[in-house]
Design a protein around this motif. Structure first.
Motif, mmCIF file in Angstrom:
data_model
loop_
_atom_site.group_PDB
_atom_site.id
_atom_site.type_symbol
_atom_site.label_atom_id
_atom_site.label_comp_id
_atom_site.label_asym_id
_atom_site.label_seq_id
_atom_site.Cartn_x
_atom_site.Cartn_y
_atom_site.Cartn_z
ATOM 1 N N ARG A 158 -4.463 11.208 5.515
ATOM 2 C CA ARG A 158 -4.585 10.625 4.085
ATOM 3 C C ARG A 158 -6.072 10.116 3.712
ATOM 4 N NH1 ARG A 158 0.595 8.813 5.399
ATOM 5 N NH2 ARG A 158 2.179 10.307 4.610
ATOM 6 N N ASP A 159 -6.513 9.642 4.666
ATOM 7 C CA ASP A 159 -7.764 8.914 4.617
ATOM 8 C C ASP A 159 -8.938 9.862 4.781
ATOM 9 O OD1 ASP A 159 -7.982 9.068 7.297
ATOM 10 O OD2 ASP A 159 -7.998 6.812 7.820
ATOM 11 N N ALA A 206 4.131 9.508 1.265
ATOM 12 C CA ALA A 206 3.964 8.077 1.927
ATOM 13 C C ALA A 206 5.315 7.416 1.867
ATOM 14 C CB ALA A 206 2.884 7.112 1.016
ATOM 15 N N ARG A 208 -7.258 9.622 -4.272
ATOM 16 C CA ARG A 208 -6.709 10.738 -3.828
ATOM 17 C C ARG A 208 -7.007 12.053 -4.531
ATOM 18 N NH1 ARG A 208 -1.221 12.988 -4.912
ATOM 19 N NH2 ARG A 208 -0.506 13.937 -3.086
ATOM 20 N N ASP A 255 -2.182 6.181 7.965
ATOM 21 C CA ASP A 255 -2.633 7.374 7.255
ATOM 22 C C ASP A 255 -3.866 8.090 7.850
ATOM 23 O OD1 ASP A 255 -1.435 6.152 4.825
ATOM 24 O OD2 ASP A 255 -2.825 4.518 4.634
ATOM 25 N N ALA A 306 1.580 4.476 -3.451
ATOM 26 C CA ALA A 306 1.312 5.771 -3.492
ATOM 27 C C ALA A 306 1.540 6.433 -4.517
ATOM 28 C CB ALA A 306 1.636 6.509 -2.229
ATOM 29 N N TYR A 330 -8.785 5.977 -0.788
ATOM 30 C CA TYR A 330 -8.155 7.126 -1.036
ATOM 31 C C TYR A 330 -6.548 6.746 -1.250
ATOM 32 C CZ TYR A 330 -6.270 5.185 3.485
ATOM 33 O OH TYR A 330 -5.929 4.360 4.389
ATOM 34 N N ARG A 331 -6.411 5.341 -1.432
ATOM 35 C CA ARG A 331 -4.945 4.950 -1.772
ATOM 36 C C ARG A 331 -4.778 5.208 -3.323
ATOM 37 N NH1 ARG A 331 -5.592 0.895 2.713
ATOM 38 N NH2 ARG A 331 -4.384 1.530 4.483
ATOM 39 N N THR A 332 -5.752 4.950 -3.870
ATOM 40 C CA THR A 332 -5.701 4.882 -5.347
ATOM 41 C C THR A 332 -5.673 6.535 -5.919
ATOM 42 O OG1 THR A 332 -8.182 5.326 -5.708
ATOM 43 C CG2 THR A 332 -7.421 2.991 -5.366
ATOM 44 N N VAL A 358 0.799 -1.172 -0.157
ATOM 45 C CA VAL A 358 0.074 -0.123 0.128
ATOM 46 C C VAL A 358 0.776 1.448 0.014
ATOM 47 C CG1 VAL A 358 -1.559 1.365 1.648
ATOM 48 C CG2 VAL A 358 -2.082 -0.982 1.300
ATOM 49 N N GLN A 359 1.893 1.213 0.739
ATOM 50 C CA GLN A 359 2.785 2.362 1.010
ATOM 51 C C GLN A 359 3.468 2.633 -0.524
ATOM 52 O OE1 GLN A 359 2.722 4.326 3.365
ATOM 53 N NE2 GLN A 359 2.206 3.307 5.202
ATOM 54 N N ASP A 407 -3.782 14.746 3.403
ATOM 55 C CA ASP A 407 -2.730 14.192 2.608
ATOM 56 C C ASP A 407 -1.371 14.740 3.444
ATOM 57 O OD1 ASP A 407 -1.459 12.387 1.117
ATOM 58 O OD2 ASP A 407 -1.540 13.952 -0.739
#
Length: 540
Positions: free
Chosen positions: A530-531, A180, A475, A525, A40, A469-471, A36-37, A500
């Motif tokens: 970030r989320d 990230a 984002r 996050d 980003a 939010y990770r896509t 996931v990290q 973010d």
């Protein structure tokens, strides 16, 4: 911050359970987190200057951030923290150079973003390399640079130390992409820098020449489209066989695109965009066919017959000029994020199609234009880079919420969210108008306890949760929410907005979106926001 932070205490206890899990399960958990990290990516609707729109032309290659013998003492990934004894993500690699307390060097050319000291990280230097890439150097005993300094790869920035939460002298080295953390090992190795296995001794190369004998890096990408390109050759004399994952004919075709763009007097932003589009359309291969969507498109840019004759579309320089002709027809294209400008030029169905390879294009152009004097006439500064500005087409902000006659006036109707309970009228209005403007936001958080000082307990803050939010798309949607809130700050009575790992406040509007660090550190996050988009209101 959302109520789910309350489970932080439970998470610490769960660490013991995690340690008892079967090895396979633990590996799956770790792979999920690190994946996931690493995933980003630069969102096309990020804040100006942080969304992958600057190009840094380095004076040297990527390198290890020290010299002489060294060993890796701790890898990136989940581990039991040696001083606070909590199972958490180790966001970098720990190196132990010998002798101890030796020089720490910049791993890549860039601009010093921050030099600061914190209780956890000790003395820290952060270097911004453009395109959303930042490297961080922690636990230094001392620093030799200041905010705003331009540095080259191999230039000393401080001395190794053991400041902050540290069990002994070492360098904690981090790589962050759009805020990230990502594993520095594969990032370094992708640049051709070998990193030995943990515990194995290796030797790093000598330091760079002093700044007085090596030209400082030039931050590009913010000048006018007609900026001069200087008198030096547009492309290095001898092409490398490989740049990142691109090699052979692909590197040659990239060089041809750069030559064509610079012969036309285009700026580095346009040149880099052209390379990124060709990467996305044809993998930098001069194709004589199209694809399932359309079989009559050809060449590096997959251009159809309506854009020019076959011979021009199959010629690297000719195809580049066709692309640039169409780019220049896009109104205010320099105010758009790169992927949106490319989308409007190419008429691709997916406006985010060109985003994943922007960083590859930055690396390619930086490598093939390595002469530090090449683009010295291109001005630096804020430029017309702000994405998601009004009038930017597919990235337009939603309309203003109206004159907000009141909570029952119909402009922003009530929602069914339980987060409405206990909010002050001004905060409730923000929640309801945010829900109306952004139907993609389904979850809100309002009143509740938070660690440290917070406006949530008093009903003066609301969190708008960003799905996916990770896509890149998620984002980008989050940045639309954040920028919409900023645009209507006076109307809504906004105190500050956080998203973010960036914060904005009306009192410091001239500084734009500033780096944000939670009191507990941006260790996940939620803490880094970030989320979700956090919105605080002024007391009425």
């Amino acid at each position: 911050m959302p109520k789910r932070l309350v489970i932080a205490v439970v998470a610490a206890l769960a660490a013991l359970v995690l340690l008892a899990l079967p090895v396979l399960v633990v590996l799956v958990v770790m792979t999920s987190i690190t994946g996931v990290q690493a995933a980003a990516a630069a969102g096309p609707c990020g804040p100006a200057g942080t969304g992958g729109q600057s190009v840094v032309v380095p004076s040297g290659p990527v390198r290890l951030p020290f010299t002489g013998d060294f060993t890796v003492t701790s890898e990136y990934g989940m581990r039991m923290h040696p001083t606070i004894h909590v199972y958490k993500l180790h966001t970098g690699i720990d190196f132990s150079p010998q002798p101890q307390y030796g020089p720490v060097l910049a791993a890549k050319a860039g601009v010093v973003q921050r030099v600061f000291t914190s209780a956890a990280e000790g003395n820290v230097v952060e270097i911004d390399h453009g395109a959303g890439l930042v490297t961080r150097y922690l636990h230094l005993s001392s620093t030799t640079v200041k905010d705003g300094d331009q540095v080259v790869a191999g230039q000393q920035i401080g001395l190794e130390g053991s400041t902050g939460r540290s069990t002994g002298p070492h360098l904690h080295f981090e790589v962050r992409i759009n805020g990230a953390p990502t594993d520095p090992r594969p990032w370094l190795e992708a640049q051709g820098v070998r990193v030995p296995a943990k515990g194995v001794t290796a030797t790093a190369p000598a330091a760079a020449a002093t700044p007085s004998t090596v030209a400082a890096p030039t931050v590009l990408g913010s000048g006018p489209a007609s900026a001069a390109t200087g008198t030096a050759s547009a492309v290095v004399g001898a092409l490398p066989t490989r740049v990142g994952s691109w090699q052979g004919e692909q590197v040659t075709n990239a060089a041809q695109i750069i030559r064509a763009a610079q012969a036309r007097g285009m700026g580095t932003w346009e040149t880099t965009l052209a390379v990124s589009v060709a990467m996305s359309e044809s993998s930098l291969t001069n194709l004589n066919h199209g694809d399932a969507a359309r079989n009559d498109t050809i060449g590096l840019f997959q251009e159809g017959p309506e854009r020019g004759p076959y011979e021009q579309r199959m010629n690297a320089a000719g195809a580049t000029n066709i692309f640039l002709d169409y780019l220049l027809k896009v109104p205010n294209y320099r105010s758009l994020a790169p992927t949106i400008a490319a989308h409007k030029t190419q008429a691709n169905a997916d406006p985010y199609h060109y985003e994943p390879l922007w960083n590859d294009a930055v690396q390619m152009v930086s490598t093939l234009t390595a002469d530090p004097n090449l683009l010295k006439s291109l001005p630096t500064g804020a430029g017309a880079q702000a994405p998601c500005a009004p009038g930017s087409g597919s990235s337009d902000l939603p309309p203003a919420p109206g004159n907000l006659p009141g909570l029952d006036g119909g402009a922003c109707p009530a929602t069914t969210s339980p987060a409405e309970r206990g909010l002050r009228p001004a905060t409730l209005r923000v929640l309801r108008c945010g829900a109306k403007a952004f139907p993609g936001v389904k979850t809100f958080y309002g009143v509740g306890g938070r660690p440290g000082s917070s406006d949530h307990p008093s009903g003066l803050a609301v969190d708008l949760m960003i799905e996916n939010y990770r896509t890149p798309q998620g984002r980008a949607y989050g940045w639309q929410v954040a920028n919409w809130t900023r645009a209507h700050a006076h109307e809504l009575g906004i105190k500050n907005v956080i998203y973010d790992a960036r914060i904005w406040s009306p009192q410091r509007d001239g500084e734009g979106w500033r780096p944000y660090e939670h009191m507990l550190g941006n260790t996940d996050d939620t803490l880094a926001h970030r989320d979700h988009v956090h919105i605080s209101l002024n007391p009425s």
